[in-house]
Write a protein that holds these residues in place. Sequence first.
Motif, short mmCIF file in Angstrom:
data_model
loop_
_atom_site.label_atom_id
_atom_site.label_comp_id
_atom_site.label_asym_id
_atom_site.label_seq_id
_atom_site.Cartn_x
_atom_site.Cartn_y
_atom_site.Cartn_z
N GLN A 1 0.83 -1.20 0.00
CA GLN A 1 0.00 0.00 0.00
C GLN A 1 0.87 1.26 0.00
O GLN A 1 0.57 2.23 -0.70
N ALA A 2 1.94 1.22 0.79
CA ALA A 2 2.83 2.39 0.86
C ALA A 2 3.50 2.65 -0.48
O ALA A 2 3.63 3.80 -0.93
N LEU A 3 3.95 1.58 -1.15
CA LEU A 3 4.60 1.74 -2.45
C LEU A 3 3.62 2.28 -3.49
O LEU A 3 3.98 3.11 -4.33
N ILE A 4 2.37 1.80 -3.44
CA ILE A 4 1.37 2.29 -4.39
C ILE A 4 1.13 3.78 -4.18
O ILE A 4 1.12 4.57 -5.14
N GLY B 1 -8.38 -4.96 -7.18
CA GLY B 1 -8.77 -5.62 -5.93
C GLY B 1 -7.69 -5.68 -4.88
O GLY B 1 -7.67 -6.61 -4.06
N VAL B 2 -6.78 -4.69 -4.85
CA VAL B 2 -5.73 -4.67 -3.83
C VAL B 2 -6.35 -4.40 -2.46
O VAL B 2 -7.23 -3.55 -2.31
N GLU B 3 -5.88 -5.14 -1.45
CA GLU B 3 -6.40 -4.95 -0.09
C GLU B 3 -6.11 -3.52 0.39
O GLU B 3 -5.00 -3.01 0.26
N GLY B 4 -7.14 -2.86 0.94
CA GLY B 4 -6.98 -1.50 1.42
C GLY B 4 -6.98 -0.46 0.32
O GLY B 4 -6.59 0.69 0.55
#
Length: 461
Positions: free
Chosen positions: A83-86, A316-319
């Motif tokens: 999530q941080a990298l995204i 559909g990535v979590e979070g």
Amino acid sequence: MGIGVLMGQDGIGNIHFDNAEMTQVIGYAALVVILAEGGLGTKWKEIEPALPSATALALAGVAVSVGVTATAAHFVTGLEWRQALIIGAVVSSTDAAAVFSVLRKIPLPSRVTGTLEAESGFNDAPVVILVVAFSMAGPVEHWYVLLGEIALELAIGAAIGLAVGWLGSWGLRHVALPASGLYPIAVMAIAVTAYAAGSLAHGSGFLGVYLASMVMGNAKLPHWPATRGFADGLGWIAQIGMFVLLGLLVTPHELGDDVLPALVIGLVLTMVARPLSVALCLTPFRVPWQEQTLMSWAGLRGAVPIILATIPMVNGVEGSRRIFNIVFVLVVVYTLIQGPTLPWLARKLRLGGDPEAADLGVESAPLERLRGHLLSVAIPEGSKMHGVEVNELRLPAGAAVTLVVRDGTSFVPLPATVLRHGDELLVVATDPVRDAAERRLRAVGHGGKLAGWLGTGGSAR
């Protein structure tokens, strides 16, 4: 965007819209139009000296920004690494629409404007590749594989964009379309073709459309003022539609818990990641600290990062919903802070651009059967063609001023007729001297009757 929020489920419209996939598709289409409009308005002479520094910012600068922002998002706000990298990748792209619209209203040095415009046109491509890679199911590929893919896609997109732009420019200059209104449509169609061809070849379609549009924008196409006006209007429609759709997609009552993380990540991005990437990339080019400071603050984010934040939602990535909310708040807050303060900062840093003579508005209509061209020349305020006599234009043999329109009245000029601000000239030029005639007209517009002596070029031969 405010209209979209008001129309949404928490607003007075109570419209329930949560189709991230449709938003992404429409957003991509809008971004193609925005990049095309930006490329058409980019002057090669301004960005040519800035290409190395802009390329460094679009590649190495993005990598530095992603790393610093992602690290802060992970350790400060507690987001998982994916999530941080995204988030780091999404917000590392400067928004082309925001940069183009703000910078062209601020009289900055051409090196600063050229670097920022080229960077915003170039960095969408690597950022899209990174966001897609980070949003894919399974582990992220090794960094060297990812770098190789980015380099290959950029090379393919650049080659296709330059080729499509050159072929499109050649065709538009050698084929007379049946109506002048078809030229703007043809230019936009060629730009979209560059995006489609680049994407189908597994290259960067976004880089392709920007480069193709830039090639056409510097090729002196027929009916150019009408084309620029059409592209500008289409770009505004794309921006408005994109912002309204993004406002519909957001759910305001879900933003409360994500405001603080967004502000913290945005603060790190604005005050640490962006200045660090600018310093590392531009110091080798000996860019003064004043210009580095302004370019650090001018890393504007707009609708593009919000659109990119829909990619993990679609995959559909979590979070992913939280990622979208954080990016939405970050972009809105920091754009409202950075955009209006740019002119003030430019004045404080004494980076006001040097006053230049206003450029002429020259529109060309091909006279195919007569093997000639009819140039419509508008003399704006600030042009040094004011006060020049017609015979002092020294146009090449085969070109002549045939008509002057002044204060709504048309007349055939004499050699001693003095040109004024607000005049419109009709210049007929044979095909072999068409380019030389335009160069001479622009030279006089910038240098006056002594254009050749002042080194502005364009002298008649």
